[in-house]
Motif scaffolding. Structure first.
Motif, PDB file in Angstrom:
ATOM      1  N   UNK A   1     -54.965  23.240  14.676  1.00  0.00           N
ATOM      2  CA  UNK A   1     -54.738  24.490  15.124  1.00  0.00           C
ATOM      3  C   UNK A   1     -54.287  24.435  16.544  1.00  0.00           C
ATOM      4  N   UNK A   2     -55.034  23.447  17.158  1.00  0.00           N
ATOM      5  CA  UNK A   2     -54.396  23.344  18.671  1.00  0.00           C
ATOM      6  C   UNK A   2     -53.224  22.502  18.730  1.00  0.00           C
ATOM      7  N   UNK A   3     -52.829  21.982  17.899  1.00  0.00           N
ATOM      8  CA  UNK A   3     -51.596  21.297  17.975  1.00  0.00           C
ATOM      9  C   UNK A   3     -50.442  22.244  17.691  1.00  0.00           C
ATOM     10  N   UNK A   4     -50.666  23.051  16.704  1.00  0.00           N
ATOM     11  CA  UNK A   4     -49.695  24.211  16.319  1.00  0.00           C
ATOM     12  C   UNK A   4     -49.628  25.195  17.348  1.00  0.00           C
ATOM     13  N   UNK A   5     -50.426  25.432  17.971  1.00  0.00           N
ATOM     14  CA  UNK A   5     -50.387  26.601  19.203  1.00  0.00           C
ATOM     15  C   UNK A   5     -49.500  25.992  20.358  1.00  0.00           C
ATOM     16  N   UNK A   6     -49.763  24.600  20.466  1.00  0.00           N
ATOM     17  CA  UNK A   6     -49.076  23.928  21.621  1.00  0.00           C
ATOM     18  C   UNK A   6     -47.573  23.538  21.264  1.00  0.00           C
ATOM     19  N   UNK A   7     -47.265  23.276  20.058  1.00  0.00           N
ATOM     20  CA  UNK A   7     -46.055  23.174  19.674  1.00  0.00           C
ATOM     21  C   UNK A   7     -45.166  24.416  19.715  1.00  0.00           C
ATOM     22  N   UNK A   8     -45.809  25.328  19.382  1.00  0.00           N
ATOM     23  CA  UNK A   8     -45.250  26.870  19.578  1.00  0.00           C
ATOM     24  C   UNK A   8     -44.930  27.085  20.902  1.00  0.00           C
ATOM     25  N   UNK A   9     -45.825  26.806  21.643  1.00  0.00           N
ATOM     26  CA  UNK A   9     -45.724  27.039  23.120  1.00  0.00           C
ATOM     27  C   UNK A   9     -44.611  26.128  23.953  1.00  0.00           C
ATOM     28  N   UNK A  10     -44.523  24.887  22.962  1.00  0.00           N
ATOM     29  CA  UNK A  10     -43.249  24.104  23.512  1.00  0.00           C
ATOM     30  C   UNK A  10     -41.862  24.677  22.994  1.00  0.00           C
ATOM     31  N   UNK A  11     -41.882  25.584  22.006  1.00  0.00           N
ATOM     32  CA  UNK A  11     -40.843  25.854  21.661  1.00  0.00           C
ATOM     33  C   UNK A  11     -40.353  25.632  20.112  1.00  0.00           C
ATOM     34  N   UNK A  12     -41.186  24.952  19.605  1.00  0.00           N
ATOM     35  CA  UNK A  12     -41.251  24.932  18.091  1.00  0.00           C
ATOM     36  C   UNK A  12     -41.768  25.865  17.261  1.00  0.00           C
ATOM     37  N   UNK A  13     -40.986  26.981  17.151  1.00  0.00           N
ATOM     38  CA  UNK A  13     -41.598  27.998  16.524  1.00  0.00           C
ATOM     39  C   UNK A  13     -41.539  27.949  14.842  1.00  0.00           C
ATOM     40  N   UNK A  14     -40.837  26.745  14.445  1.00  0.00           N
ATOM     41  CA  UNK A  14     -40.754  26.807  12.962  1.00  0.00           C
ATOM     42  C   UNK A  14     -41.921  25.694  12.382  1.00  0.00           C
ATOM     43  N   UNK A  15     -42.716  25.409  13.085  1.00  0.00           N
ATOM     44  CA  UNK A  15     -44.212  24.674  12.712  1.00  0.00           C
ATOM     45  C   UNK A  15     -44.979  25.400  11.697  1.00  0.00           C
ATOM     46  N   UNK A  16     -45.397  24.645  10.751  1.00  0.00           N
ATOM     47  CA  UNK A  16     -46.264  25.242   9.551  1.00  0.00           C
ATOM     48  C   UNK A  16     -47.591  24.470   9.528  1.00  0.00           C
ATOM     49  N   UNK A  17     -48.766  25.036   9.371  1.00  0.00           N
ATOM     50  CA  UNK A  17     -49.747  24.372   9.236  1.00  0.00           C
ATOM     51  C   UNK A  17     -50.382  24.794   8.034  1.00  0.00           C
ATOM     52  N   UNK A  18     -50.748  23.688   6.892  1.00  0.00           N
ATOM     53  CA  UNK A  18     -51.368  23.946   5.831  1.00  0.00           C
ATOM     54  C   UNK A  18     -52.725  23.466   5.552  1.00  0.00           C
ATOM     55  N   UNK A  19     -53.555  24.454   5.040  1.00  0.00           N
ATOM     56  CA  UNK A  19     -54.965  24.174   4.947  1.00  0.00           C
ATOM     57  C   UNK A  19     -55.610  24.524   3.664  1.00  0.00           C
ATOM     58  N   UNK A  20     -56.001  23.360   3.120  1.00  0.00           N
ATOM     59  CA  UNK A  20     -56.672  23.542   1.730  1.00  0.00           C
ATOM     60  C   UNK A  20     -57.896  24.807   1.601  1.00  0.00           C
ATOM     61  N   UNK A  21     -58.538  24.822   2.686  1.00  0.00           N
ATOM     62  CA  UNK A  21     -59.238  25.965   2.427  1.00  0.00           C
ATOM     63  C   UNK A  21     -59.164  27.242   3.321  1.00  0.00           C
ATOM     64  N   UNK A  22     -60.313  27.543   4.060  1.00  0.00           N
ATOM     65  CA  UNK A  22     -59.829  28.520   5.109  1.00  0.00           C
ATOM     66  C   UNK A  22     -59.902  27.725   6.576  1.00  0.00           C
ATOM     67  N   UNK A  23     -59.617  28.313   7.510  1.00  0.00           N
ATOM     68  CA  UNK A  23     -59.212  27.261   8.943  1.00  0.00           C
ATOM     69  C   UNK A  23     -60.885  27.228   9.238  1.00  0.00           C
TER      70      UNK A  23
END
Ligand SMILES: Cc1cc2nc3c(=O)[nH]c(=O)nc-3n(C[C@H](O)[C@H](O)[C@H](O)COP(=O)(O)OP(=O)(O)OC[C@H]3O[C@@H](n4cnc5c(N)ncnc54)[C@H](O)[C@@H]3O)c2cc1C
Length: 806
Positions: free
Chosen positions: A10-32
């Motif tokens: 989640x920390x990486x997804x947030x910072x990728x988005x902050x850096x401008x990669x809005x098309x990132x996706x995170x996949x989780x097998x259960x709940x976050x």
């Protein structure tokens, strides 16, 4: 695409988005958070010896209190501060070293005495405590809060979170993209990130990546509320206690204790991965094992002993063999990233995400990422090694490592063919990239007394240094990473990727730096031209996998170049000193004269009857000498012959401590210390290794840096050290800036021949002038330092060229 929705993912997804990669996706097998994250104790400390890791921690503790405002998701941050206790003098020394790091990283810290500890935490018994390290901005946080908040922040910026979807496999496509196969369909992506927590080794194995982690079982216990804490208005600081091996803090008016067991620590699930349906579960607690540590914690914090236990939490923590998470490119095909192995992931998740996002989006991070790079472990880090050393790392969570001290388990994985001989001679080995490499020789067999101060190696290292300067020394440096670069386009390829000009003649060698487009130094190689289409390149032991990637990734489509790793094929002997020629000439018929075998040249010669020895007239100690690259299995023959021939000349074996001292006298920079991914050639004062009259990667940026001037610049310092020399990451002060550090050291040593403690450091460019005076904070002492204009030893390189004397 990120696999895994714990705090790291989640920390990486947030910072990728902050850096401008809005098309990132995170996949989780259960709940976050349903892996390790949900049940963590949530402490966020600052205390750390490493400046880069401290920067990761500082970023997290600054971010988390702000996350609610940034993302709209509630976050409960408790900024209660923390105190680490010291019960021994060496722990107090450690505090002094870390205090220097705190000045550089910019967090508030104080070394306090027992009276102030008592004032801040009136419930502790601290009879055996010498000092405390107070970190005012430490705190704790609900791990689910920050993970959910960072996921929400990412979603707000357009990134996507897919829950309840297991990733089943990852394949590399011919296009260089990755196909991620999930239960609910495939995703083709440019970049894939393994943030799978306790499953990261299983996920890595799908693509042939060995991920060196062990899942360690860790507990904490929480008591019922305690009257004294209910009555208290202010929350107590978190205590870290090496005596009870535990953290001790307040939790909803009760007491939370988390011990790190020593002898009984073990991995979870008998070393197997967790079940795929393991989700938000606890592992059966083993309280009996914890009893001795909880008893001690009760002695330290007597309120704990009187309170009833309310809760026991026991779960898996990922550990790597060196205790630092893995964040960066996996070796091999591009754009597979690791972001896992965190044992302090709640604290680190924010900062780890920020710096990896910078690396992924911009090709570099603003901090030195070397200590996080997954490629610091090779195939030598087997599952058995990883488990054994991770257990040791867990056991030593509260141990005070002195400089140079390493685990005793998991050793002798990679040894040169001289290992037995060197051991017999008293070699004190250190492990580097799996190899055993001699640091110094102790014929007494006592072994190293590790300390923050100069210790029992001092006199012996002095003798080794003087032998090299005055007579001749011999060193086994087989640990070099070694590559052969071949093919019709090899010359053009190297010319394009190296800042320095590649030799025009066979048998000549250069020091070459690989820069990125921004001009920062990614690699340093010694390149020898064996033939127009055949080159031999050497680099640091720890860079074996890293440099392989650096070389292979730079091959352009259609370029006819092959890079092969020949590290294990050759052993390396460094023979150096004014008598080196006398010694070597009695073992070879080759012409070793200055005309026939000049400095910075290489020949294949026969030594002690062994043919095909690659002799390079170069070394890192600044004396007449040769590096002899010998087929590994033939090393003993050459070594024995040199030792015998060296006897009349007073030959002495020397190790890396001496080499460091000798290179400091010559002001030779080191990759990873002075030369890092934060620095360009101009800042490193290495411009002479850039051939601006040709094109090379990073040329434009380097020229820009040259024209505009770098923000910081390397200085070479004579330091009035007292009883320890620079280890690096000490603050540098200047009278004009008072208590604000204006620079940082990168390392140093005492120069035994010149009788002077020496250090390198980066300072604000305007102050980087010969003769300028600074102060360096060396283990609590602000000592004077002065910028030297030239190397302390042989500035004109007469001795290497052997133009003077013999
Ligand atoms: C008892 C205990 C106390 C702790 N206390 C602290 C503390 O005080 N401070 C601190 O900083 N750290 C603490 N930690 C450590 C911290 O919990 C971990 O370092 C951190 O949670 C690791 O985060 P992660 O994202 O790497 O892993 P995880 O949280 O385990 O996340 C990985 C995720 O990947 C998912 N996943 C795996 N495989 C797949 C797949 N194939 N497809 C889809 N999803 C997949 C999993 O379901 C999981 O949710 C503690 C840990 C424990 C057990």
């Amino acid at each position: 695409m990120i696999i895994g929705g714990g705090v790291m993912g989640a920390g990486l997804l947030y910072h990728l988005a902050l850096e401008g990669w809005h098309d990132a996706v995170l996949v989780e097998k259960g709940e976050l958070t349903s892996g390790s994250t949900w049940h963590a104790a949530g402490q966020c400390p600052h205390f750390n010896s490493s400046l880069n890791m401290t920067r990761v921690h500082v970023y997290g503790t600054e971010l988390y209190p702000k996350l609610e405002a940034l993302t709209g998701q509630a976050v409960s941050w408790h900024g209660c501060g923390g105190i680490r206790l010291a019960c021994t003098d060496e722990e107090v020394n450690w505090f002094k070293q870390v205090y220097g790091v705190s000045r550089l990283a910019g967090y508030e810290a104080h070394i306090i005495g027992p009276a102030e500890i008592r004032e801040r935490h009136p419930f502790l018994e601290i009879g055996n405590v010498k000092a405390g390290f107070l970190t005012v901005s430490d705190g704790h946080v609900a791990p689910a809060d920050i993970t959910m908040a960072m996921a929400a922040g990412a979603r707000n910026l357009g990134a996507e979170v897919v829950r309840r979807t297991r990733v089943l496999d990852v394949n590399l496509l011919p296009s260089g993209e990755w196909r991620v196969i999930t239960e609910k369909g495939d995703i083709v992506c440019q970049h894939v990130v393994n943030a799978a927590g306790s499953y990261c080794d299983v996920v890595g194995a799908w693509t042939g990546h060995k991920v060196p982690i062990a899942n360690m079982l860790h507990h904490y216990v929480i008591t019922e509320p305690v009257k004294e804490l209910i009555d208290r208005k202010e929350e107590l600081p978190v205590i870290r206690d090496p005596w009870s091996h535990a953290y001790l803090r307040e939790e909803t008016n009760g007491i939370l204790i988390g011990p790190y067991e020593t002898a009984t620590a073990h991995v979870c699930w008998d070393g197997r991965p967790p079940r795929w349906d393991f989700e938000s579960e606890l592992i059966a607690p083993e309280l009996d094992r914890l009893a001795p540590f909880l008893e001690r914690a009760g002695e330290r914090f007597p309120l704990f002993g009187r309170a009833g236990l309310k809760n026991v939490v026991s779960g898996a923590i990922t550990h790597t063999p060196d205790g630092t998470y893995l964040s960066g490119p996996a070796p091999g095909p591009r754009n597979y990233w690791m972001h896992c192995g965190a044992s302090v992931g709640i604290c680190q998740g924010g900062g780890a995400g920020k710096y990896l996002a910078q690396w992924m989006v911009h090709g570099q991070a603003e901090i030195n990422m070397r200590e996080f790079d997954p490629r610091r472990f090779g195939d030598w880090a087997t599952a058995d090694y990883t488990a054994a050393v991770s257990v040791a790392d867990y056991q030593h969570m509260y141990y005070c490592y002195k400089p140079g001290e390493q685990h005793e388990v998991g050793r002798e994985l990679r040894t040169s063919s001289l290992h037995g001989r060197l051991k017999k001679a008293g070699a004190q080995f250190a492990q580097i990239f799996g190899w055993e490499r001699a640091r110094w020789y102790d014929p007494s067999g006592t072994g190293e007394a590790y300390s923050f101060k100069r210790s029992n190696w001092w006199d012996k290292v002095r003798e080794e240094c003087l032998a090299v300067r005055d007579r001749v020394g011999l060193m086994d440096l087989s640990t070099f990473a070694k590559f052969e670069i071949t093919g019709p386009d090899a010359l053009a390829f190297l010319e394009r990727i190296c800042a320095n000009r590649i030799p025009a003649r066979d048998g000549r060698l250069i020091l070459g730096h690989l820069l990125n487009e921004s001009g920062v130094i990614e690699s340093e190689l010694t390149v020898t031209r064996l033939a127009p289409d055949r080159f031999y390149a050497l680099s640091a032991a720890a860079a074996q996998l890293y440099d392989m990637d650096q070389l292979r990734w730079r091959i352009a489509p259609g370029e006819r170049v092959a890079v092969s790793d020949v590290t294990d094929a050759y052993g390396v002997l460094v023979l150096a000193g004014p008598r080196a020629r006398d010694v070597l000439s009695s073992c070879t018929a080759a012409d070793l004269g200055n005309a026939g075998f000049p400095w910075l040249s290489a020949r294949e010669i026969t030594v002690a009857g062994i043919e095909g020895v690659r002799a390079l007239r170069v070394n890192y100690v600044g004396e007449l000498g040769w590096e002899l690259h010998v087929p590994m299995d033939r090393m003993p023959v050459v070594f024995d012959a040199l030792v015998a021939a060296g006897q009349p000349h007073g030959l002495r074996l020397f190790g890396t401590y001496a080499m460091n001292s000798l290179r400091m006298e010559k002001a030779y920079r080191g990759w990873g210390a002075e030369l890092t991914n934060e620095i360009g050639l101009v800042a490193a004062d290495m411009e002479r290794f850039a051939a601006f009259d040709k094109d090379f990667t990073g040329r434009a940026a380097t020229l820009r840096e040259k024209q505009q001037g770098p923000k910081i610049r390397l200085v070479y310092l004579a330091v009035d050290a007292i009883d320890n020399d620079s280890y690096g990451n000490e603050p540098i002060y200047h009278a004009s800036a008072g208590d604000r550090p204006i620079g940082v050291t990168t390392g140093g040593a005492f120069g035994h021949k010149v009788g002077q403690s020496l250090a390198f450091g980066y300072v604000e460019t305007s102050l980087a002038r010969p003769g300028e005076r600074f102060e360096v904070l060396l283990m609590g002492n602000r000592v004077n330092a002065r910028v030297l204009a030239e190397p302390a030893w042989d500035p004109e390189n007469r001795r290497i060229r052997a133009n003077a004397g013999r």
